[in-house]
Motif scaffolding. Structure first.
Motif, PDB file in Angstrom:
ATOM      1  N   VAL A  11       0.858  -1.194   0.000  1.00  0.00           N
ATOM      2  CA  VAL A  11       0.000   0.000   0.000  1.00  0.00           C
ATOM      3  C   VAL A  11       0.891   1.240   0.000  1.00  0.00           C
ATOM      4  CG1 VAL A  11      -1.868   1.209   1.170  1.00  0.00           C
ATOM      5  CG2 VAL A  11      -1.733  -1.296   1.293  1.00  0.00           C
ATOM      6  N   TRP A  12       0.621   2.161  -0.931  1.00  0.00           N
ATOM      7  CA  TRP A  12       1.432   3.368  -1.064  1.00  0.00           C
ATOM      8  C   TRP A  12       0.514   4.584  -1.185  1.00  0.00           C
ATOM      9  CZ3 TRP A  12       0.951   6.234  -5.588  1.00  0.00           C
ATOM     10  CH2 TRP A  12       0.256   5.596  -6.627  1.00  0.00           C
ATOM     11  N   GLY A  13       1.118   5.760  -1.314  1.00  0.00           N
ATOM     12  CA  GLY A  13       0.318   6.975  -1.477  1.00  0.00           C
ATOM     13  C   GLY A  13       0.318   7.864  -0.252  1.00  0.00           C
ATOM     14  N   PHE A  14       1.293   7.683   0.629  1.00  0.00           N
ATOM     15  CA  PHE A  14       1.380   8.480   1.853  1.00  0.00           C
ATOM     16  C   PHE A  14       2.257   9.704   1.578  1.00  0.00           C
ATOM     17  CE2 PHE A  14       0.841   4.011   2.906  1.00  0.00           C
ATOM     18  CZ  PHE A  14      -0.314   4.052   3.671  1.00  0.00           C
ATOM     19  N   ALA A  73      -1.121  -1.185  -4.421  1.00  0.00           N
ATOM     20  CA  ALA A  73      -2.409  -0.508  -4.280  1.00  0.00           C
ATOM     21  C   ALA A  73      -2.242   0.837  -3.590  1.00  0.00           C
ATOM     22  CB  ALA A  73      -3.382  -1.374  -3.485  1.00  0.00           C
ATOM     23  N   HIS A  74      -2.816   1.877  -4.193  1.00  0.00           N
ATOM     24  CA  HIS A  74      -2.839   3.187  -3.548  1.00  0.00           C
ATOM     25  C   HIS A  74      -3.736   3.113  -2.312  1.00  0.00           C
ATOM     26  CE1 HIS A  74      -3.893   7.480  -3.033  1.00  0.00           C
ATOM     27  NE2 HIS A  74      -2.689   7.694  -3.543  1.00  0.00           N
ATOM     28  N   LYS A  75      -3.440   3.926  -1.325  1.00  0.00           N
ATOM     29  CA  LYS A  75      -4.193   3.876  -0.069  1.00  0.00           C
ATOM     30  C   LYS A  75      -5.675   4.197  -0.250  1.00  0.00           C
ATOM     31  CE  LYS A  75      -3.271   8.677   1.270  1.00  0.00           C
ATOM     32  NZ  LYS A  75      -2.722   9.584   2.301  1.00  0.00           N
ATOM     33  N   SER A  76      -6.057   4.819  -1.382  1.00  0.00           N
ATOM     34  CA  SER A  76      -7.462   5.159  -1.627  1.00  0.00           C
ATOM     35  C   SER A  76      -8.272   3.984  -2.162  1.00  0.00           C
ATOM     36  CB  SER A  76      -7.556   6.320  -2.626  1.00  0.00           C
ATOM     37  OG  SER A  76      -7.069   5.942  -3.897  1.00  0.00           O
ATOM     38  N   ALA A 127      -0.167  -0.722 -19.617  1.00  0.00           N
ATOM     39  CA  ALA A 127       0.060  -0.257 -18.240  1.00  0.00           C
ATOM     40  C   ALA A 127      -1.243  -0.327 -17.464  1.00  0.00           C
ATOM     41  CB  ALA A 127       0.607   1.176 -18.249  1.00  0.00           C
ATOM     42  N   PRO A 128      -1.175  -0.461 -16.149  1.00  0.00           N
ATOM     43  CA  PRO A 128      -2.372  -0.529 -15.321  1.00  0.00           C
ATOM     44  C   PRO A 128      -2.907   0.855 -15.006  1.00  0.00           C
ATOM     45  CG  PRO A 128      -0.454  -0.657 -13.923  1.00  0.00           C
ATOM     46  CD  PRO A 128       0.063  -0.568 -15.335  1.00  0.00           C
ATOM     47  N   HIS A 129      -4.110   0.912 -14.454  1.00  0.00           N
ATOM     48  CA  HIS A 129      -4.563   2.150 -13.830  1.00  0.00           C
ATOM     49  C   HIS A 129      -3.549   2.479 -12.736  1.00  0.00           C
ATOM     50  CE1 HIS A 129      -6.902   4.955 -11.418  1.00  0.00           C
ATOM     51  NE2 HIS A 129      -7.666   5.127 -12.477  1.00  0.00           N
ATOM     52  N   PRO A 130      -3.196   3.755 -12.570  1.00  0.00           N
ATOM     53  CA  PRO A 130      -2.108   4.076 -11.631  1.00  0.00           C
ATOM     54  C   PRO A 130      -2.385   3.705 -10.178  1.00  0.00           C
ATOM     55  CG  PRO A 130      -3.235   6.069 -12.363  1.00  0.00           C
ATOM     56  CD  PRO A 130      -3.705   4.959 -13.242  1.00  0.00           C
ATOM     57  N   LEU A 131      -3.640   3.412  -9.837  1.00  0.00           N
ATOM     58  CA  LEU A 131      -3.954   3.147  -8.431  1.00  0.00           C
ATOM     59  C   LEU A 131      -3.782   1.696  -8.019  1.00  0.00           C
ATOM     60  CD1 LEU A 131      -7.124   5.384  -7.813  1.00  0.00           C
ATOM     61  CD2 LEU A 131      -4.694   5.952  -7.504  1.00  0.00           C
ATOM     62  N   LEU A 157       5.659   8.527  -7.925  1.00  0.00           N
ATOM     63  CA  LEU A 157       5.080   7.221  -7.611  1.00  0.00           C
ATOM     64  C   LEU A 157       4.130   6.700  -8.692  1.00  0.00           C
ATOM     65  CD1 LEU A 157       4.561   7.729  -3.798  1.00  0.00           C
ATOM     66  CD2 LEU A 157       5.826   5.840  -4.838  1.00  0.00           C
ATOM     67  N   LYS A 158       3.273   7.554  -9.209  1.00  0.00           N
ATOM     68  CA  LYS A 158       2.354   7.082 -10.249  1.00  0.00           C
ATOM     69  C   LYS A 158       3.100   6.694 -11.516  1.00  0.00           C
ATOM     70  CE  LYS A 158      -2.100   9.076  -8.999  1.00  0.00           C
ATOM     71  NZ  LYS A 158      -3.204   9.943  -9.461  1.00  0.00           N
TER      72      LYS A 158
END
Length: 246
Positions: A8-11, A54-57, A119-123, A144-145
């Motif tokens: 989990v990322w996005g902090f 996975a983004h934290k959202s 490529a995947p969705h960035p989230l 990060l994205k």
């Protein structure tokens, strides 16, 4: 070996891998959780057969992981999956990306059928351990994205293929952010990543639409040459499959 590890990322406010919630959303013997923006550090800790970024959202629940397990079993020759993202606000679906000669990348239509993507969705994205080991580390010099895009593109050269399956869906807590880059540093990162994996000819349209990126590429030309040579050395990406990604 665990079945899944979720990174989990996005902090944004606290970079690095120092953030630990009081507890993961749920636990399972076949599942590992790792939190923080230092994705390479967390990759080194990971032991699972499949790794989910996975983004934290994004909500990672048992249903999503059950659906992912079904995909990995049903498509054993696929190295990575690009889940769709369900926007909790608009109830719309957002998908992975194909290559686009003008824009660099273009998101799949909401009603697109199963197909390979660039490529995947960035989230969110899921990769097998075997392809992660062949692809190498994330490029931590990028935002990060853009790291999500860059890793998927380098995976293609490592012989990997990413599949989009309509029923593999993860929901967001709020509005799904599709933005791959913004004006400034992140658009330069995006141009750097696309050029690194696909070269000048395949990205000329995007670079002409964003003329400011030429300066960034020139400033980073030494690093770009080194990383491009490393990315495409012994490339297994053939022209026929590359054409399918448009």
């Amino acid at each position: 070996m665990r079945q899944f590890d979720v990174l989990v990322w996005g902090f944004e406010d606290e970079p690095g891998d120092t953030i630990q919630p009081s507890s993961p959303p749920f636990t399972d013997d076949a599942l590992g959780w790792f939190f923080g923006n230092d994705l390479n550090a967390n990759l080194l800790k990971s032991e699972a057969e499949w790794i989910v970024f996975a983004h934290k959202s994004v909500t990672i629940d048992r249903q999503f992981l059950n659906d992912l397990a079904e995909c990995t079993s049903g498509f054993p020759m696929v190295d990575a999956f690009a889940p769709r993202v369900k926007d909790a606000t608009s109830r719309s679906f957002h998908s992975g990306f194909t290559l686009d000669s003008r824009k660099g990348l273009s998101m799949l239509d909401e009603n697109a059928k199963m197909r390979f993507v660039a490529a995947p969705h960035p989230l969110i994205a899921a990769y097998s351990r075997r392809i992660v080991q062949r692809t190498g580390a994330m490029d931590a010099d990028l935002s990060l994205k853009v790291q999500m895009v860059d890793f998927a593109l380098r995976m293609l050269h490592a012989g990997g293929k990413m599949f989009s399956v309509p029923y593999l869906v993860a929901s967001t807590f709020g509005t799904a952010d599709d933005t791959l880059y913004k004006d400034g540093e992140s658009v330069d990162d995006f141009a750097f990543s696309m050029f690194k994996s696909l070269g000048l000819g395949k990205n000329l349209g995007f670079l002409l639409r964003h003329p400011g990126t030429w300066r960034g590429l020139w400033k980073r030309r030494k690093s770009l040459d080194e990383k491009r040579n490393k990315a495409i050395l012994l490339s297994k990406l053939d022209k026929k499959f590359l054409a399918e990604l448009y």
